[in-house]
Design a protein around this motif. Structure first.
Motif, PDB file in Angstrom:
ATOM      1  N   VAL A 164       0.720  -1.142  -0.081  1.00  0.00           N
ATOM      2  CA  VAL A 164       0.032  -0.097   0.178  1.00  0.00           C
ATOM      3  C   VAL A 164       0.901   1.496   0.055  1.00  0.00           C
ATOM      4  O   VAL A 164       1.764   1.169   0.787  1.00  0.00           O
ATOM      5  CB  VAL A 164      -0.994  -0.017   1.425  1.00  0.00           C
ATOM      6  N   GLY A 165       0.505   2.123  -0.757  1.00  0.00           N
ATOM      7  CA  GLY A 165       1.465   3.205  -1.044  1.00  0.00           C
ATOM      8  C   GLY A 165       1.196   4.535   0.177  1.00  0.00           C
ATOM      9  O   GLY A 165       0.386   4.325   0.707  1.00  0.00           O
ATOM     10  N   ALA A 166       2.147   5.440  -0.074  1.00  0.00           N
ATOM     11  CA  ALA A 166       1.960   6.303   0.843  1.00  0.00           C
ATOM     12  C   ALA A 166       0.929   7.408   0.705  1.00  0.00           C
ATOM     13  O   ALA A 166       0.574   7.948   1.689  1.00  0.00           O
ATOM     14  CB  ALA A 166       3.451   7.273   0.916  1.00  0.00           C
ATOM     15  N   ASN A 167       0.417   7.460  -0.626  1.00  0.00           N
ATOM     16  CA  ASN A 167      -0.594   8.298  -0.654  1.00  0.00           C
ATOM     17  C   ASN A 167      -1.931   8.120   0.254  1.00  0.00           C
ATOM     18  O   ASN A 167      -2.635   9.083   0.602  1.00  0.00           O
ATOM     19  CB  ASN A 167      -1.041   8.298  -2.272  1.00  0.00           C
ATOM     20  N   VAL A 168      -2.011   6.836   0.475  1.00  0.00           N
ATOM     21  CA  VAL A 168      -3.231   6.479   1.073  1.00  0.00           C
ATOM     22  C   VAL A 168      -2.882   6.797   2.648  1.00  0.00           C
ATOM     23  O   VAL A 168      -4.027   7.399   3.453  1.00  0.00           O
ATOM     24  CB  VAL A 168      -3.196   4.804   1.170  1.00  0.00           C
ATOM     25  N   PHE A 169      -2.080   6.674   3.118  1.00  0.00           N
ATOM     26  CA  PHE A 169      -1.527   7.239   4.371  1.00  0.00           C
ATOM     27  C   PHE A 169      -1.732   8.746   4.458  1.00  0.00           C
ATOM     28  O   PHE A 169      -2.230   9.334   5.545  1.00  0.00           O
ATOM     29  CB  PHE A 169      -0.017   6.827   4.785  1.00  0.00           C
ATOM     30  N   LEU A 170      -1.293   9.473   3.572  1.00  0.00           N
ATOM     31  CA  LEU A 170      -1.276  11.167   3.521  1.00  0.00           C
ATOM     32  C   LEU A 170      -2.702  11.402   3.528  1.00  0.00           C
ATOM     33  O   LEU A 170      -3.061  12.233   4.167  1.00  0.00           O
ATOM     34  CB  LEU A 170      -0.551  11.818   2.261  1.00  0.00           C
ATOM     35  N   SER A 220       0.939  -4.756   4.771  1.00  0.00           N
ATOM     36  CA  SER A 220       1.512  -5.305   3.305  1.00  0.00           C
ATOM     37  C   SER A 220       2.956  -4.896   2.997  1.00  0.00           C
ATOM     38  O   SER A 220       3.238  -6.017   2.169  1.00  0.00           O
ATOM     39  CB  SER A 220       0.523  -4.338   2.405  1.00  0.00           C
ATOM     40  N   THR A 221       3.529  -4.085   3.664  1.00  0.00           N
ATOM     41  CA  THR A 221       5.069  -4.150   3.489  1.00  0.00           C
ATOM     42  C   THR A 221       5.783  -5.405   3.686  1.00  0.00           C
ATOM     43  O   THR A 221       6.512  -6.110   3.220  1.00  0.00           O
ATOM     44  CB  THR A 221       5.716  -2.925   4.339  1.00  0.00           C
ATOM     45  N   LEU A 281       6.729 -11.273  -2.859  1.00  0.00           N
ATOM     46  CA  LEU A 281       7.170 -10.932  -3.712  1.00  0.00           C
ATOM     47  C   LEU A 281       8.597 -11.392  -4.117  1.00  0.00           C
ATOM     48  O   LEU A 281       9.096 -11.710  -5.306  1.00  0.00           O
ATOM     49  CB  LEU A 281       7.674  -9.209  -3.891  1.00  0.00           C
ATOM     50  N   SER A 282       9.353 -11.821  -3.125  1.00  0.00           N
ATOM     51  CA  SER A 282      10.674 -12.341  -3.332  1.00  0.00           C
ATOM     52  C   SER A 282      10.497 -13.761  -3.577  1.00  0.00           C
ATOM     53  O   SER A 282      11.029 -14.272  -4.615  1.00  0.00           O
ATOM     54  CB  SER A 282      11.366 -12.578  -1.831  1.00  0.00           C
ATOM     55  N   ALA A 283       9.192 -14.379  -3.243  1.00  0.00           N
ATOM     56  CA  ALA A 283       8.919 -15.781  -3.762  1.00  0.00           C
ATOM     57  C   ALA A 283       8.320 -15.872  -4.873  1.00  0.00           C
ATOM     58  O   ALA A 283       9.080 -16.791  -5.742  1.00  0.00           O
ATOM     59  CB  ALA A 283       7.958 -16.317  -2.739  1.00  0.00           C
ATOM     60  N   TRP A 284       7.677 -14.863  -5.505  1.00  0.00           N
ATOM     61  CA  TRP A 284       7.374 -14.840  -6.865  1.00  0.00           C
ATOM     62  C   TRP A 284       8.466 -14.650  -7.990  1.00  0.00           C
ATOM     63  O   TRP A 284       8.591 -15.023  -8.912  1.00  0.00           O
ATOM     64  CB  TRP A 284       6.118 -13.618  -7.037  1.00  0.00           C
ATOM     65  N   MET A 285       9.527 -13.579  -7.408  1.00  0.00           N
ATOM     66  CA  MET A 285      10.476 -13.365  -8.416  1.00  0.00           C
ATOM     67  C   MET A 285      11.215 -14.707  -8.361  1.00  0.00           C
ATOM     68  O   MET A 285      11.848 -15.082  -9.675  1.00  0.00           O
ATOM     69  CB  MET A 285      11.366 -12.466  -7.775  1.00  0.00           C
TER      70      MET A 285
END
Length: 62
Positions: A17-23, A42-43, A50-54
């Protein structure tokens, strides 16, 4: 689609989740605790998945 372009698309789709939602939550003083928790979770989940998918994509689409 195969190789590096596929890996880039999967990683871009799975970012936390991005910082925009937090802001926005801070600006409008709505659901700040929930957004903070969602960003942290989410981080953490993104690092693992993401490591597993890569790894999977590298092995099978090489």
């Amino acid at each position: 689609m195969r190789g590096l372009p596929l890996t880039v698309l999967v990683v871009a789709a799975g970012v936390p989740v991005g910082a925009n939602v937090f802001l926005f939550a801070q600006r409008y003083r709505v659901a700040q605790a929930e957004i903070t928790a969602a960003t942290g979770l989410s981080t953490a989940a993104g690092v693992l998945t993401l490591s597993a998918w890569m790894l999977v994509l590298t092995r099978f689409t090489g």
